[in-house]
Structure formats: structure tokens, C-alpha cells
Design an enzyme around this catalytic site. Structure first.
Site, short mmCIF file in Angstrom:
data_model
loop_
_atom_site.label_atom_id
_atom_site.label_comp_id
_atom_site.label_asym_id
_atom_site.label_seq_id
_atom_site.Cartn_x
_atom_site.Cartn_y
_atom_site.Cartn_z
N ARG A 15 0.80 -1.24 0.00
CA ARG A 15 0.00 0.00 0.00
C ARG A 15 0.83 1.28 0.00
NH1 ARG A 15 -3.82 -1.16 4.87
NH2 ARG A 15 -2.27 -2.78 5.23
N THR A 79 3.24 -13.83 11.30
CA THR A 79 4.16 -13.24 12.27
C THR A 79 4.83 -14.31 13.15
OG1 THR A 79 2.21 -12.84 13.65
CG2 THR A 79 3.07 -10.96 12.40
N GLY A 101 9.34 -3.48 12.19
CA GLY A 101 10.09 -2.49 11.43
C GLY A 101 9.25 -1.32 10.97
C1 UD1 Z 1 -0.54 -8.10 13.64
C2 UD1 Z 1 -1.06 -8.89 14.83
C3 UD1 Z 1 -2.27 -8.14 15.43
C4 UD1 Z 1 -1.89 -6.73 15.80
C5 UD1 Z 1 -1.26 -6.02 14.60
C6 UD1 Z 1 -0.73 -4.70 15.02
C7 UD1 Z 1 -0.63 -11.22 14.31
C8 UD1 Z 1 -1.21 -12.48 13.85
N1 UD1 Z 1 -1.47 -10.20 14.39
O1 UD1 Z 1 -1.54 -8.00 12.67
O2 UD1 Z 1 -2.76 -8.83 16.57
O3 UD1 Z 1 -3.05 -6.03 16.25
O4 UD1 Z 1 -0.18 -6.77 14.07
O5 UD1 Z 1 -0.33 -3.97 13.88
O6 UD1 Z 1 0.53 -11.15 14.65
N2 UD1 Z 1 5.57 -9.70 9.06
C9 UD1 Z 1 6.64 -10.50 8.70
N3 UD1 Z 1 6.43 -11.72 8.18
C10 UD1 Z 1 5.18 -12.23 8.02
C11 UD1 Z 1 4.08 -11.44 8.41
C12 UD1 Z 1 4.32 -10.18 8.92
O7 UD1 Z 1 7.80 -10.06 8.82
O8 UD1 Z 1 5.08 -13.37 7.55
C13 UD1 Z 1 5.82 -8.39 9.65
C14 UD1 Z 1 5.26 -7.24 8.84
O9 UD1 Z 1 6.26 -6.71 7.96
C15 UD1 Z 1 4.91 -6.23 9.91
C16 UD1 Z 1 4.57 -7.09 11.11
O10 UD1 Z 1 5.15 -8.34 10.87
O11 UD1 Z 1 6.01 -5.42 10.25
C17 UD1 Z 1 3.08 -7.23 11.31
O12 UD1 Z 1 2.51 -7.74 10.15
P1 UD1 Z 1 1.08 -7.28 9.68
O13 UD1 Z 1 0.68 -8.07 8.51
O14 UD1 Z 1 1.02 -5.82 9.59
O15 UD1 Z 1 0.24 -7.72 10.97
P2 UD1 Z 1 -1.28 -7.99 11.07
O16 UD1 Z 1 -1.55 -9.36 10.58
O17 UD1 Z 1 -2.02 -6.87 10.50
#
Ligand code: UD1
Ligand code: CA
Length: 451
Positions: A15, A79, A101
């Protein structure tokens, strides 16, 4: 306590609509991830593990440093999966802190209580939002104990009404985190390995789960698009503005103030609107900066005034100087006490002596001006012969008439006067008059030819 910080940074950041990896987008002139790295270092992390994916090589090139491990996560499976990639390199006895990050404004002071909780059991950082949409919800039992985190997409109507949300940042002993993650699966609405599932695993094991609350939601806000990036930029700037005002600086409008680096100010500094400060800037007591100035890596002594629209870079300005409006001080410009550099004057690698004046339309480069020198309008140091740069020396008290070219290397002697329009090519003794002007001819009665 041995602290290992895992920074999740593998997300695509679609995005942002950018070729630049999301975590390299800057806040206050510095990549988001660099802010998070600084915070991790401030907490005394033994090692920092950055989990990277899309565009990660570029991130690594730009931000690699001591104590950093780069952990690839080829596919973003969630995550929990991301943290799992880092765990094999983390000793069992360590405490693990998970940061994002793309959550750049979190402060060490907010994370310390989380670390304290995470060295005993599981610490999760939560906050309360008016609009919790999109976030994982903190589910508590009747006694207020945290039971689990439920993601938006997995939540029922009752859970969706909960306003306490998961920031995503957490801390726990490495061996426990490892054991819990091994017991998590991806049987959920998104088919992902959720890090948040470790809460339910901790509860199963009767390990204490402590929700540490982040008082200021902006600290735990993430960046998914450029609008949010701009929002955090303003929040950061407001924080810096407040800090400076608390230290005795007047900002005519703190909403129109930008600091991209570090600034130290004396008392009663006054900064007008739309100024940008970059790198390391030091302002002495009583410095006044007019509107629309850019000041980078410079030191300004007490009582200096910089008038509107001036640009200073790697300049050293001693006390009581007046600079601008519309002045440009380039690297190596040194103004001794009480000097004046006025409009449309460019100074580079040059020292302007105490009380000397270069008030209008001049270029002073590779030069050494003594004290009490007066430079007339339109004076140019011709410092470059097309191959090499040469120095111009103007000794104390010299007076340089307007529209003079000083062809370097050349010296104008002490108290000498250079007539307007002179091209100075030879050194002069002290107290000389230097003129190269073609004598004026007046031819009376001469009538212009017309067609
Ligand atoms: C996650 C949390 C959610 C929280 C939210 C806060 C989980 C399942 N959910 O949601 O409870 O309210 O963050 O913003 O953890 N990332 C990786 N590898 C992956 C997936 C994500 O490095 O495979 C990193 C992303 O770059 C980011 C962070 O982890 O920096 C969070 O990922 P994002 O997809 O934004 O989290 P949500 O699923 O929205
Ligand atoms: Ca997110």
C-alpha cells in the site's frame, strides 16, 4: 539478562505503492527501520535479528551494522513463522523482544516494563483505541486475566467490541517462546502462523501473561501507507518541538517546524516558521532564525541572526553574526564574530574575519578574509581555473570596490583599497590602491547613428 531483539520487517508494504522497501521510508529523514534499530540498541540488545523479505537486500545494504543478524523469510507465512526464523540463532536463556520495522516511534521507556514482564513470563504491549478495527483484540476473563488474542478476522461480535488491542510487540524468554510457537498452527481465517497464538499457549502452561499498556497510541502506530507515514512524521516533529520548547526555545509555529537530525539550543532561541534543520545543528543563546531557512550540520554562536530564506550547510557562524536574507553558506564557511553576509551571497570554504561585511551579490570561495574587511556588491573570487582551485587572501581592513574579480591565487594587502570594477590578478602591498579599470572616455557632441 541477555536481550535478543527480533524486528519483523518482511511485509511487502504494497500500500505504500513504492519501489523503496517500506521500512526504508524515512521519518525525520531517517529510515523507519533505523529508528527501531536505535531503540533496540538503547535497550541494550546483545543482538538484533531483522527478519526481512521483499527488497531486503537493499535494506541490509543501507542499514547493516554491528550486532545485526539478517534473517530471510522467503514466504510471509505469518508473524509466528517470522519469529520462528530467528529463534534458532537465539540462546534459550535469552529474553526475546519482538518489534516491528514499520512501528517506528515506540520509545525505550515504553518497552522497559514490557521487558521486565517478558523476563518472568509473557509480556504483551497493548493499547486502547476508540476504533479497534483491524487489530487483534485482547480477550480477558472475568477476573481481568488475559486469556488470548483474537485477530479481527477470527473474532466474533462480542470480541469485536473489545477496544483493548494488540500492538504486536511482545517479550518472552526464548525457550518458552520457542516451545509455544512449535505448538501453534495456521488453522485460522487467514491460514497464517499467528505470533499472537503464543498467548493462549502461555495460558495453557499457566505462565503469567502481563499486558503492558502503551499510554500514547501514536507510539505503537504502524505505517501501511503514505498518509500514515505523514501522520507519524508530524507526531515525531511535534514531540521534538515540545522537547525544544521545554528547553527554552520559542517556535513561532511548532506545526511548521522540521528537525531531521539532532539539534541542541541555548536559551531564548527564536525560530520562525517553515525552517528545516538537518544533521547536527547547534544554536547558541539568543539565536534568531527567520522563516524558510534550511540549516544542516552547522554551529551558530550566541546572538546570531539568520534572516529569511537562507541555506546553511556545514557552516560555523560565531557570535553576533547576521546572515541573509537569501544567503547561502556552503561547507567550510566560517564567519568570525560580528561578520555580516547579506542577500544573494554564497560563501564556500572561506573564513570571513571578525566584523567583516559581504553584504550583497557576491561569491566568496576558497578565501581567507581578515577582520574589518568590506566587500562591495558583485565581488567574485575567481577560485577555479578550470583544473585547480586557488585561494584568495584579503587582509585586515581592506576595502574591495563593487564588481571586482579576484583571480586566485591572489592577495590583497592590509588596508588596501581596490577600485570598483577591478580585475585583481597580482598581489598588492599593504595600504595600496589597486585599480585595473580602463580610463573613462567622454566624447562630447557624439550623436548616435540611427537607421
Ligand atoms: C498483527 C497482529 C495483530 C496486531 C497487529 C498490530 C498477528 C497475527 N497479528 O496484525 O494482533 O493487532 O499486528 O499492527 O501477529 N511480518 C513479517 N512476516 C510475516 C508477516 C508479517 O515479517 O510473515 C511483519 C510485517 O512486515 C509487519 C509485522 O510483521 O512489520 C506485522 O505484520 P502485519 O501483517 O502488519 O500484521 P497484522 O496481521 O495486521
Ligand atoms: Ca499491520
Amino acid at each position: 539478562m541477555e536481550l535478543h531483539t527480533v524486528i519483523l520487517a518482511a511485509g511487502q508494504g504494497t500500500r505504500m505503492r513504492s519501489r523503496l522497501p517500506k521500512v526504508l521510508h524515512p521519518i525525520a529523514g531517517c529510515p523507519m527501520l533505523a529508528h527501531v534499530l536505535n531503540t533496540a540498541r538503547e535497550l541494550g540488545s546483545t543482538r538484533i535479528h531483522v527478519v526481512y523479505g521483499h527488497g531486503g537486500e537493499r535494506v541490509r545494504e543501507q542499514l547493516d551494522g554491528d550486532g545485526l543478524s539478517w534473517v530471510p523469510q522467503a514466504e510471509q507465512l505469518g508473524t509466528g513463522h517470522a519469529v520462528m526464523q530467528a529463534l534458532p540463532a537465539i540462546p534459550d536463556k535469552a529474553v526475546v523482544l519482538v518489534l516491528y520495522g514499520d512501528v517506528p516511534l515506540v520509545r525505550a521507556a515504553t518497552l522497559r516494563p514490557l521487558l521486565a514482564a517478558g523476563s518472568e513470563g509473557l509480556g504483551i504491549l497493548t493499547t486502547v483505541l476508540d476504533d479497534p478495527a483491524g487489530y487483534g483484540r485482547i480477550v480477558r476473563d472475568g477476573a481481568g486475566n488475559v486469556q488470548e488474542i483474537v485477530e479481527q478476522k477470527d473474532a466474533d461480535a462480542g470480541q469485536l467490541a473489545i477496544r483493548e488491542i494488540n500492538t504486536g510487540l511482545l517479550a518472552a524468554p526464548a525457550h518458552l517462546l520457542h516451545a509455544w510457537l512449535k505448538r501453534c498452527d495456521n488453522h485460522n481465517a487467514q491460514g497464517e502462523y499467528y505470533l499472537t497464538d503464543v498467548v493462549a499457549r502461555a495460558v495453557e502452561d499457566a505462565v503469567t501473561v502481563t499486558a503492558v499498556s502503551a499510554a500514547d497510541p501514536i507510539e505503537v502506530s504502524g505505517v501501511n501507507n503514505r498518509e500514515q507515514l505523514a501522520g507519524l512524521e508530524r507526531a515525531w516533529q511535534q514531540r521534538e518541538a515540545n522537547r525544544l520548547m521545554a528547553a527554552g526555545v520559542t517556535l513561532l509555529d511548532p506545526a511548521r517546524f522540521d528537525l531531521r537530525g539532532e539539534m541542541t539550543c541555548g536559551l531564548d532561541v527564536v525560530i520562525d516558521v517553515n525552517c528545516v534543520f538537518e544533521g547536527r545543528v547547534e544554536l547558541g543563546d539568543g539565536v534568531r532564525i527567520g522563516p524558510n531557512c534550511v540549516i544542516r550540520d552547522s554551529t551558530l554562536g550566541a546572538g546570531v541572526t539568520v534572516e529569511a530564506h537562507s541555506v546553511l550547510e556545514q557552516a560555523q557562524v560565531e557570535e553576533d553574526c547576521i546572515v541573509g536574507p537569501f544567503a547561502r553558506l556552503r561547507p567550510g564557511a566560517v564567519l568570525a564574530a560580528g561578520a555580516r553576509v547579506g542577500n544573494f551571497v554564497e560563501v564556500k570554504k572561506a573564513r570571513i574575519g571578525a566584523g567583516s561585511k559581504v553584504n550583497h551579490l557576491s561569491y566568496i570561495g576558497d578565501a581567507e578574509l581578515g577582520a574589518g574587511v568590506n566587500i562591495g556588491a558583485g565581488t567574485i573570487t575567481c577560485n577555479y581555473d578550470g583544473v585547480n582551485k586557488h585561494r584568495t587572501i584579503i587582509e585586515d581592513g581592506a576595502f574591495i570596490g563593487s564588481d571586482t574579480q579576484l583571480v586566485a591565487p591572489v592577495t590583497v594587502g592590509r588596508n588596501s583599497v581596490v577600485g570598483a570594477g577591478t580585475t585583481v590578478t597580482r598581489d598588492s602591498e599593504p595600504d595600496s590602491l589597486v585599480v585595473s579599470r580602463v580610463p573613462q572616455k567622454n566624447i562630447p557632441g557624439w550623436s548616435r547613428r540611427r537607421r
